[in-house]
Design a protein around this motif. Structure first.
Motif, mmCIF file in Angstrom:
data_model
loop_
_atom_site.group_PDB
_atom_site.id
_atom_site.type_symbol
_atom_site.label_atom_id
_atom_site.label_comp_id
_atom_site.label_asym_id
_atom_site.label_seq_id
_atom_site.Cartn_x
_atom_site.Cartn_y
_atom_site.Cartn_z
ATOM 1 N N LEU A 181 0.861 -1.170 0.000
ATOM 2 C CA LEU A 181 0.000 0.000 0.000
ATOM 3 C C LEU A 181 0.902 1.226 0.000
ATOM 4 O O LEU A 181 2.087 1.145 0.317
ATOM 5 N N GLU A 182 0.372 2.368 -0.354
ATOM 6 C CA GLU A 182 1.099 3.630 -0.355
ATOM 7 C C GLU A 182 0.154 4.753 0.074
ATOM 8 O O GLU A 182 -1.073 4.553 0.031
ATOM 9 N N LEU A 219 -1.206 -7.500 4.659
ATOM 10 C CA LEU A 219 -0.305 -7.008 3.619
ATOM 11 C C LEU A 219 1.154 -7.257 3.993
ATOM 12 O O LEU A 219 1.548 -7.017 5.130
ATOM 13 N N PRO A 220 1.982 -7.687 3.033
ATOM 14 C CA PRO A 220 3.416 -7.808 3.314
ATOM 15 C C PRO A 220 4.212 -6.570 2.925
ATOM 16 O O PRO A 220 5.364 -6.430 3.317
ATOM 17 N N GLY A 221 3.619 -5.666 2.106
ATOM 18 C CA GLY A 221 4.378 -4.551 1.555
ATOM 19 C C GLY A 221 3.831 -3.194 1.947
ATOM 20 O O GLY A 221 2.653 -3.050 2.294
ATOM 21 N N MET A 222 4.696 -2.175 1.870
ATOM 22 C CA MET A 222 4.295 -0.794 2.116
ATOM 23 C C MET A 222 5.326 0.131 1.477
ATOM 24 O O MET A 222 6.525 -0.167 1.462
ATOM 25 N N LYS A 223 4.832 1.254 0.947
ATOM 26 C CA LYS A 223 5.697 2.299 0.399
ATOM 27 C C LYS A 223 5.435 3.587 1.164
ATOM 28 O O LYS A 223 4.309 3.877 1.542
ATOM 29 N N HIS A 224 6.477 4.374 1.353
ATOM 30 C CA HIS A 224 6.396 5.572 2.183
ATOM 31 C C HIS A 224 6.032 6.808 1.356
ATOM 32 O O HIS A 224 6.124 6.836 0.127
ATOM 33 N N TYR A 225 5.665 7.860 2.083
ATOM 34 C CA TYR A 225 5.498 9.195 1.517
ATOM 35 C C TYR A 225 6.859 9.664 1.020
ATOM 36 O O TYR A 225 7.829 9.730 1.762
ATOM 37 N N VAL A 226 6.937 9.990 -0.268
ATOM 38 C CA VAL A 226 8.229 10.112 -0.943
ATOM 39 C C VAL A 226 9.000 11.354 -0.516
ATOM 40 O O VAL A 226 10.196 11.286 -0.191
ATOM 41 N N ASN A 231 1.970 -1.577 -5.376
ATOM 42 C CA ASN A 231 1.557 -0.752 -4.245
ATOM 43 C C ASN A 231 0.210 -0.127 -4.573
ATOM 44 O O ASN A 231 0.104 0.708 -5.476
ATOM 45 N N LEU A 232 -0.817 -0.552 -3.858
ATOM 46 C CA LEU A 232 -2.155 -0.052 -4.094
ATOM 47 C C LEU A 232 -2.332 1.293 -3.392
ATOM 48 O O LEU A 232 -1.617 1.638 -2.462
ATOM 49 N N ALA A 233 -3.324 2.044 -3.839
ATOM 50 C CA ALA A 233 -3.550 3.391 -3.316
ATOM 51 C C ALA A 233 -4.917 3.486 -2.650
ATOM 52 O O ALA A 233 -5.892 2.981 -3.196
ATOM 53 N N PHE A 234 -4.907 4.163 -1.504
ATOM 54 C CA PHE A 234 -3.906 4.843 -0.699
ATOM 55 C C PHE A 234 -4.168 4.490 0.754
ATOM 56 O O PHE A 234 -5.226 3.978 1.103
ATOM 57 N N VAL A 235 -3.199 4.857 1.647
ATOM 58 C CA VAL A 235 -3.442 4.629 3.067
ATOM 59 C C VAL A 235 -4.572 5.524 3.565
ATOM 60 O O VAL A 235 -5.378 5.125 4.406
ATOM 61 N N ASP A 236 -4.602 6.777 3.092
ATOM 62 C CA ASP A 236 -5.716 7.662 3.414
ATOM 63 C C ASP A 236 -5.972 8.573 2.225
ATOM 64 O O ASP A 236 -5.247 8.527 1.226
ATOM 65 N N ASP A 237 -7.025 9.381 2.300
ATOM 66 C CA ASP A 237 -7.391 10.234 1.177
ATOM 67 C C ASP A 237 -6.287 11.240 0.869
ATOM 68 O O ASP A 237 -5.423 11.539 1.704
#
Length: 527
Positions: free
Chosen positions: A42-43, A65-72, A371-377
């Motif tokens: 997720l991202e 979920l096994p994966g996560m991407k950070h705020y770039v 990475n699916l979107a998003f953790v929040d709006d």
């Protein structure tokens, strides 16, 4: 696409006492996708403060979920190193890696954005035209990439304290577009420096180039010889890099370990992009894994105002919507920005279904990570003044959470749909599309440790809005079991448990009605 980032960072200082990793006994077991299987992430994990990061990591761990991407932007070169004589500040990136690994996330994606007000050729907070490092600071850039990769490689030397697993997936630049606007030749020089530095630190790191922005170019049903014409004929707002620049990157397979894509259109866009990628790889005689490091829910419209259908500089219509839909789409987005409860509830359900469809298609197509979107709006993109310029993507959040207290205020249907999805993809061995159903039917057989599960839905082939009757079609599926358990994707606000029913088969066949909402079909063998 106009994709505003999550809210700007708050000062970390007041929250640093909370930043310590969870005690060992409180750490969750790791969740692994398995060799060469799709990693679902997720991202963008927001990094406003330690309390928020810890709360989000614990909440999303419940989905499997096994994966996560950070705020770039929070950990770009210029944010982590404030000047050529300043040390690298790892606190924010450590916060991300430590707290998500403590909750069992084994495959984190690091986006190393080479933007620096002092180190890049032309970068500022308001406008960036060339993010490549100045010649006098190339060694500083090399050292930054090397030291970041080294800190999270898990070799026991200079590692982040408490590191549980190596961080393998690293991209150099967030997107090959206005986010990396420099000439392709200069980007390739940057990529070469970063690739060599990363592999000098960690032999098993997986480096990706800045992700290709293909949307709104529609590669569906195109003869490969016509790809250039499609790119030429498509109206694009972001024109920094066209097909020739993408091909120039692909001409340098020595500088990346995976092909990096952004999927900002519909889930079905993945199939068309993968066809194009395989075509390009075949031309060059090499094969590499494909990662989709960034996605949005099907947005219908983006890169400009969506709440009106009149005037100049309107947003771009994206598949499956057409120009004929523009005015009714505008009416829908006016309801969304006005916070109409019915429109919001419909959007939340649409996003939940979209997540399931997108991940299943990616798995079937052999994508290595998504990475699916998003953790929040997307924050201010939901405000009326923004005119829904990011389309439905702005309402793609899985949670509503306080950025000050870290308290989860609401779980949207997408959050629960992720849990349903991972119950199927958490231990899968293969995903195959089943032929023989109705032309518009999407039926996939997922084989896992507990046996097969079928995931099925109806592809509408057009834009659906709240006022539309959902299309439906009766299909016959072969599932060799006396009964089938039917579990619908959670799409209703306030719903936390799925609707489950059973249906008897006839001679190993089941007849059922499919709609655009995915269902999970499990054979029931009663003894």
């Amino acid at each position: 696409m106009v994709r505003p980032r999550p809210r700007s960072l708050l000062a970390l200082g007041a929250f640093l006492p909370l930043a310590a990793s969870a005690p060992l006994g409180a750490q969750r077991p790791g969740r692994f996708a398995g060799p060469e299987r799709l990693v679902v992430g997720l991202e963008y994990a927001v990094l406003d403060n330690a309390r928020l990061v810890r709360s989000m990591a614990a909440t999303f761990a419940e989905t499997g979920l096994p994966g996560m991407k950070h705020y770039v932007e929070a950990v770009s070169w210029g944010e982590m190193q404030k000047g050529p004589d300043r040390p690298i500040d790892f606190r924010t990136m450590d916060l991300f890696v430590r707290e998500y690994q403590a909750q069992g996330f084994t495959e984190l994606t690091l986006s190393l954005k080479p933007h620096s007000p002092w180190g890049s050729r032309d970068v500022s907070r308001l406008r960036s035209t060339n993010a490549s490092p100045k010649p006098e600071y190339r060694e500083h850039f090399r050292a930054w990439v090397h030291d970041v990769v080294e800190r999270y490689d898990g070799d026991g030397q200079r590692d982040m304290p408490g590191l549980r697993w190596p961080v393998r997936f690293v991209e150099i630049g967030n997107e090959f577009s206005s986010y990396e606007p420099e000439p392709v030749e200069e980007y390739l020089e940057t990529l070469a420096i970063a690739y060599q530095a990363a592999h000098a630190a960690f032999a098993d790191v997986r480096v990706g180039h800045a992700a290709f922005l293909i949307t709104p170019v529609d590669l569906a049903h195109r003869d490969p010889d016509g790809y250039a014409q499609v790119w030429e004929e498509t109206r694009r707002v972001d024109t920094h890099h066209g097909l020739d620049d993408l091909r120039a990157v692909l001409d340098r397979p020595d500088l990346f370990d995976f092909v990096n894509l952004h999927n900002l259109g519909s889930p079905y866009e993945i199939e068309h992009m993968m066809r194009w990628v395989h075509y390009e790889m075949d031309l060059r005689g090499w094969v590499k894994p494909v990662v989709i490091s960034d996605t949005t829910p099907t947005s219908y419209i983006a890169w400009g105002p969506a709440t009106t259908c009149e005037g100049p500089n309107l947003g771009l219509i994206t598949s499956p919507a057409t120009e004929a839909d523009r005015c009714r789409i505008a009416a829908f987005f006016r309801r969304l920005v006005d916070r109409d409860p019915e429109a919001l509830a419909w959007a939340r359900g649409f996003v939940a279904a979209d997540h399931v469809q997108r991940a299943i298609i990616a798995a079937e197509q052999g994508v290595r990570l998504i990475n699916l979107a998003f953790v929040d709006d997307l924050g201010f993109a939901t405000f009326k003044a923004f005119q829904a310029g990011a389309g439905l993507a702005a309402w793609g959040g899985a949670l509503r959470i306080s950025h000050f207290t870290g308290r989860v205020q609401e779980r949207y249907p997408a959050y629960y749909a992720l849990g349903q999805l991972m119950a199927v993809l958490g231990d899968y061995r293969s995903v195959e599309r089943v032929d023989g159903a109705a032309a518009a039917a999407r039926v996939y057989r997922v084989d896992g440790e507990a046996g097969p599960v079928w995931v099925a839905w109806l592809e509408p082939g057009r834009a659906l809005l709240p006022e539309d009757d959902a299309p439906s079609e009766v299909v016959r599926l072969q599932i060799d079991a006396p009964e089938v358990q039917i579990e619908a994707t959670i799409t209703r606000l306030g719903q936390s448990e799925p609707q489950i029913s059973t249906k008897a088969t006839q001679g190993g066949w089941i007849e059922m009605v499919l709609t655009p909402t995915p269902v999970f079909l499990r054979p029931v063998n009663r003894e």
